[in-house]
Write an enzyme that holds these catalytic residues in place. Structure first.
Site, PDB file in Angstrom:
ATOM      1  NE  ARG A   1      -4.173   1.303   2.115  1.00 47.75           N
ATOM      2  CZ  ARG A   1      -4.819   2.107   3.182  1.00 47.75           C
ATOM      3  NH1 ARG A   1      -4.214   2.631   4.055  1.00 47.75           N
ATOM      4  NH2 ARG A   1      -6.100   2.251   2.880  1.00 47.75           N
TER       5      ARG A   1
ATOM      6  CG  ASP B   1     -11.897  -2.281   5.559  1.00 51.10           C
ATOM      7  OD1 ASP B   1     -12.302  -1.223   6.633  1.00 51.10           O
ATOM      8  OD2 ASP B   1     -10.619  -2.154   5.029  1.00 51.10           O
TER       9      ASP B   1
ATOM     10  CG  ASP C   1      -6.339   1.283   9.851  1.00 52.95           C
ATOM     11  OD1 ASP C   1      -6.333   0.240   9.726  1.00 52.95           O
ATOM     12  OD2 ASP C   1      -7.216   2.018   8.966  1.00 52.95           O
TER      13      ASP C   1
HETATM   14  C1  DGJ Z   1      -8.912   0.429   6.733  1.00 45.56           C
HETATM   15  C2  DGJ Z   1      -9.800   0.486   7.714  1.00 45.56           C
HETATM   16  O1  DGJ Z   1     -10.336  -0.916   7.839  1.00 45.56           O
HETATM   17  C3  DGJ Z   1     -10.808   1.300   6.940  1.00 45.56           C
HETATM   18  O2  DGJ Z   1     -11.718   1.401   7.658  1.00 45.56           O
HETATM   19  C4  DGJ Z   1     -10.150   2.657   6.832  1.00 45.56           C
HETATM   20  O3  DGJ Z   1      -9.998   3.154   8.096  1.00 45.56           O
HETATM   21  C5  DGJ Z   1      -8.916   2.646   5.882  1.00 45.56           C
HETATM   22  N1  DGJ Z   1      -8.054   1.452   6.301  1.00 45.56           N
HETATM   23  C6  DGJ Z   1      -8.275   4.095   5.955  1.00 45.56           C
HETATM   24  O4  DGJ Z   1      -7.005   3.838   5.140  1.00 45.56           O
END
Ligand code: DGJ
Length: 739
Positions: free
Chosen positions: A440, A545, A475
Site C-alpha cells: 500500500r 471493511d 489502524d
Molecule cells: C482500513 C480500515 O479498515 C478502513 O476502515 C479505513 O480506516 C482505511 N484503513 C483507511 O486507510
C-alpha cells in the site's frame, strides 16, 4: 478451586463445570492427566498409563520411548519426545535441547499480571492460580507454568515464564504458551480462516493422522488465520457434544498445531510462532510467553461461546466504556474517502446531528499532504489546506453541534513520501541488505527501536492534546516484512517481531493512561487484528471493511463465536454497497449493524429521504437494546453460513426476563413453509410474551415459534421476548424518567 493431592501427586483445577488434572510422575515428569467435565477423584494417575509407556523398571533403558509416549504438560525439544515441542534452547556452542523436571509449586487466590502483555485479570474472589516451577538440570533454564482457574466461567488460562538461571547465554528458539495431550476420539477441528473482507469464517474439518496447523507470520493475528481452534466431537452442535477450545491473548505471529500420532494421541500446542523467533537470555534474564485461554464445554459450542464471552467481558476488557452505551457514530470513510475539507465534514456532521447521530469520526486523509493512500504516514500534523484552523477548529464546531469528535490514525506506519522517512530512512523495518518491500506504498516503522516508539507516541499525544478528540481509530494497514532492525545486535534480530508487539501494547497503554476516558477502537485493514490481545486495550475492534450486510452475517457469526457482541465494530453503509454492488434494504443493514457497536459509514446527505427518516428509529433501537446486546447471553439459532438462506441469533438478558431474536432472511425460497425457530436460554417455567402470544419458556424452547414468511430477499426482523406482565429494564427506566 485448585488443590494438590500430596499422596497421589496430582493437581486439580476446577471451574464451575470442568476439571483439569496434572500429575507428577517419578518426582520429575509433569503429565497431563485429564481435561473435561468436572470429576471427583484425584487418585487417577493411572490415566497417564505409567505401566505401559514403558513401566518404571524399564524407564531408564527406554527413556526415548517413554518421552515419546508420555502425555506431557509442557513438551521439551531434543530429549526424545518427537512430537511438537513447546520449548527449546540453543546454547552459545550451538547445541540444542532441554529436559524440564518438576521443582516446586505454589497455589494462591487471584492472578498476577504479565509484564508488558495483555492478560485476563481477576481478584482473590474471582480465581485461583497454580504456578509450577520446572528446571533443566543441565543448563539451569527454569520455566514457571502458570494456570488460573476462574470461578464464574469455565475458562482456564495459562502462560509460561522462562528464566535463565544458568551461567551461560542461552537462545530461546521456541517458547509456546499451551500444550495439551489427549486421546484422539475421532475429533474434528474448528478454526476461523478468512481474507480481507471475509474475516473469521467458520471452518470445520476432521483431524486425521499427521498435523493440522493454523498460523500467522505477518506480525499481526491476520485475516487469513485466527489464534483460535476448537477440537470438537464429531456429533458436536450448538447445544450438545464436547468442545476443547483454545485462544491466544496475543496480536502478533502465532502458531496453533494439532497433531495425531501413532498412539492415537492428539497434541495441541499454541503460542508465538517459533519461526522468525529467537530470544537471547543472558544469565538472570527472563522471557514471558503470552497467555492462552482454554475452555471446555460438554454441552456444545454455545456453552463454549458463552464461557469466552464471560471471560472477556468480566476479566479482559478494562475500558471504562466496556459496559457503557457507545456514542452512535458516523465515519467519514465511505462518505468521502480522501476527498474532504472542513466544509464538507461539517456539512456531513450537521446532517448527521439532525438525524440523532452522536459522534463524527474523521478517517484517513487529514494529515501531511495526504489525498490518497500513497503518502504522509508518519507526518502527524494537520493538512491545513484541507482543514484550515486544524483539528481544534473542526472539533469545536462539531462539539457545538452537540456531537463528539473522533479521529483515525495509523501510528505504526510510514510512507516513503513523508518528511519522517526522508529524515529517518533507518527507522523502518529493513534487513540492511535490500530495499524493504512496500505494501500500500508504505513501510512498517521499526518499533523494536525505543527511539522510534517514543517519537511516534509523542506525535500521537500532541495530536490528541490539540483538540477535544474523544475517540481514536488505531489502524494498521499492512503486514510486517523485511523484519530486520538496524538498531538491534545480530543475535537479537529474532526478537524483532515480539519486541514490535510489546511496543504497540506499550504505546496503547500509555495512550490509555494519558487519556483515560478515550474510546479506543483498534482496526487493521478491516479485521486483521481482532484478537483478545487488542481487547485488553480497546473495548471494540473494527470487524471488517466488508460493510455489506449479507457478508457481515458470516463475518459476525465467526467473530461472535468467541468475542462479545459489544466488541464488534459494525456500521450501516451505503447502497449499492461499495464492495459488493448489492442493494439491500436500509432496515436490514441497520439490524445487522445493531449486533455490534452501532454507527454509519455513508454520506447521510446523499441517501434517500426515506432512508434518512429511518435513522432516528434505528438509533432508538440501538439505545433500547444495547444493554441487552452487550451484556446478554448469546445463542446461535441458525447459521446462514451453513444453511445459505437465513440467519438467526438470540440474546437473553442475565435475569432471563428479556430476549431479542434477530432474524435475517437472506434469500427467499419458493413454496416453503415458514421457519420454526426454537429459542434458547429462557426459564422453562416462566411465561413470556412474544409476537402477540403468551407462551412458556418450555414451549418456546421445545416447540418454538414460527417466523412469519417474508416475501423478498434480504429481509430482517427482530422479535422481542419478554416475561409476561413484567416491565422490562428499559421500560422501567423510561417510567422513572417520566416521573
Ligand atoms: C482500513 C480500515 O479498515 C478502513 O476502515 C479505513 O480506516 C482505511 N484503513 C483507511 O486507510
Amino acid at each position: 478451586m485448585i488443590t494438590f493431592d500430596e499422596k497421589n501427586q496430582v493437581f486439580q483445577l476446577d471451574t464451575p463445570n470442568t476439571s483439569y488434572l496434572i500429575g507428577i510422575v517419578d518426582g520429575k515428569y509433569l503429565g497431563h492427566i485429564y481435561y473435561g467435565n468436572k470429576i471427583d477423584d484425584t487418585d487417577v494417575i493411572y490415566l497417564l498409563r505409567p505401566e505401559e509407556i514403558p513401566s518404571p523398571a524399564r524407564r531408564a533403558r527406554e527413556k526415548v520411548n517413554f518421552l515419546d509416549a508420555f502425555s506431557t504438560e509442557y513438551s521439551c525439544g531434543g530429549a526424545g519426545d518427537f512430537r511438537e515441542s513447546c520449548i527449546n534452547v540453543r546454547a552459545a556452542d550451538g547445541q540444542e535441547g532441554l529436559e524440564l523436571g518438576y521443582v516446586s509449586h505454589q497455589i494462591f487466590a487471584g492472578k498476577k499480571a504479565l509484564e508488558g502483555l495483555p492478560v485476563t485479570w481477576g481478584g482473590e474472589a474471582d480465581c485461583d492460580t497454580l504456578e509450577i516451577t520446572l528446571q533443566d538440570a543441565a543448563s539451569g533454564l527454569t520455566a514457571v507454568l502458570s494456570y488460573t482457574a476462574f470461578r464464574d466461567t469455565d475458562a482456564i488460562t495459562r502462560s509460561v515464564r522462562i528464566i535463565n538461571r544458568g551461567q551461560e547465554v542461552l537462545y530461546l528458539t521456541r517458547a509456546l504458551s499451551l500444550c495439551l495431550d489427549m486421546d484422539n476420539e475421532d475429533f474434528e477441528v474448528i478454526s476461523l480462516p478468512g481474507a480481507w473482507g471475509r474475516e473469521r469464517r467458520i471452518q470445520r474439518k476432521p483431524l486425521g493422522y499427521g498435523s493440522t496447523m493454523f498460523e500467522s507470520l505477518r506480525g499481526e493475528t491476520s485475516q487469513q488465520e485466527h489464534p483460535f481452534a476448537a477440537v470438537v466431537s464429531a456429533n458436536c452442535t450448538q447445544t450438545a457434544g464436547e468442545v476443547y477450545a483454545f485462544n491466544l491473548v496475543y496480536s502478533g505471529n502465532f502458531m496453533t498445531k494439532l497433531s495425531v500420532n501413532q498412539f492415537d494421541s492428539l497434541r495441541v500446542v499454541m503460542g508465538i510462532h517459533p519461526e522468525r523467533f529467537c530470544w537471547k537470555l543472558e544469565p538472570g534474564e527472563s522471557f514471558q510467553a503470552p497467555e492462552a485461554v482454554m475452555v471446555y464445554s460438554g454441552q456444545g459450542l454455545g456453552a463454549m461461546t458463552r464461557a469466552f464471552h464471560k471471560l472477556y467481558r468480566e476479566h479482559l476488557i478494562r475500558s471504562p466504556w466496556k459496559k457503557k452505551e457507545r456514542p452512535v457514530l458516523i465515519n467519514s470513510r465511505e462518505a468521502t474517502y480522501f476527498n474532504f475539507d472542513t466544509g464538507k465534514i461539517l456539512a456531513l456532521a450537521r446532517e448527521a446531528a439532525k438525524a440523532g447521530i452522536e459522534m463524527l469520526v474523521l478517517d484517513d486523509g487529514w494529515f501531511g499532504h495526504r489525498n490518497s493512500d500513497n503518502n504522509s504516514l508518519g507526518d502527524w500534523f494537520v493538512n491545513e489546506t484541507k482543514l484550515p484552523g486544524g483539528l481544534k477548529y473542526l472539533a469545536d464546531e462539531i462539539n457545538a453541534l452537540g456531537m463528539k469528535f473522533g479521529l483515525w490514525m495509523e501510528p505504526e506506519m510510514i510512507s516513503a513520501d513523508s518528511e519522517l522517512y526522508r529524515a529517518h530512512p533507518d527507522w523502518v523495518l529493513r534487513t540492511g541488505r535490500r530495499e524493504p518491500a512496500q505494501c500500500r506504498e508504505q513501510y512498517v516503522l521499526d518499533l523494536s527501536n525505543p527511539r522510534v516508539e517514543d517519537y511516534i507516541y509523542g506525535q500521537i499525544k500532541n495530536v490528541l492534546s490539540s483538540a477535544n478528540i474523544e475517540y481514536v481509530k488505531w489502524d494498521m494497514n499492512r503486514p510486517l516484512s523485511d523484519v530486520g532492525s538496524l538498531s538491534l545486535a545480530p543475535d537479537r534480530q529474532g526478537e524483532i517481531m515480539h519486541r514490535y508487539m510489546l511496543a504497540v501494547y506499550r504505546m496503547q497503554e500509555r495512550l490509555l493512561q494519558d487519556f483515560p476516558e478515550l474510546l479506543l477502537e483498534n482496526c487493521s485493514s478491516g479485521g486483521a487484528r481482532f484478537d483478545p490481545g487488542m481487547l485488553y486495550y480497546s473495548p471494540q475492534i473494527w470487524c471488517s471493511d466488508m460493510t455489506a450486510d449479507v457478508e457481515r452475517l458470516a463475518i459476525q457469526e465467526g467473530t461472535m463465536m468467541i468475542y462479545p457482541l459489544s466488541t464488534m465494530g459494525a456500521h450501516v453503509s451505503d447502497c449499492p454497497n461499495h464492495a459488493t454492488g448489492r442493494r439491500t434494504p436500509f432496515e436490514t443493514r441497520g439490524q445487522v449493524a445493531l449486533a455490534g457497536t452501532f454507527g454509519y459509514e455513508l454520506d447521510v446527505r446523499k441517501i434517500s429521504g426515506e432512508e434518512r427518516a429511518q435513522i432516528p428509529s434505528q438509533i432508538a433501537a440501538y439505545k433500547k437494546y444495547h444493554g441487552l446486546i452487550s451484556d446478554g447471553e448469546y445463542y446461535r439459532i441458525a447459521s446462514y453460513q451453513e444453511n445459505h438462506f437465513y440467519d438467526c441469533f438470540e440474546v437473553v438478558s442475565q435475569d432471563q426476563k428479556t430476549a431479542l431474536v434477530c432474524f435475517v432472511q437472506v434469500l427467499t425460497e419458493p413454496n416453503k413453509k415458514s421457519r420454526r425457530l426454537r429459542l434458547q436460554g429462557l426459564r422453562e417455567d416462566w411465561v413470556y410474551e412474544v409476537d402477540g402470544q403468551k407462551l412458556s419458556g418450555r414451549t418456546l424452547m421445545n416447540a418454538g415459534i414460527l417466523m412469519k414468511r417474508m416475501q423478498d430477499d434480504f429481509q430482517a426482523r427482530m422479535l422481542e421476548v419478554r416475561l409476561s406482565g413484567e416491565m422490562t429494564e428499559w421500560e422501567a427506566q423510561l417510567d422513572e424518567k417520566s416521573d
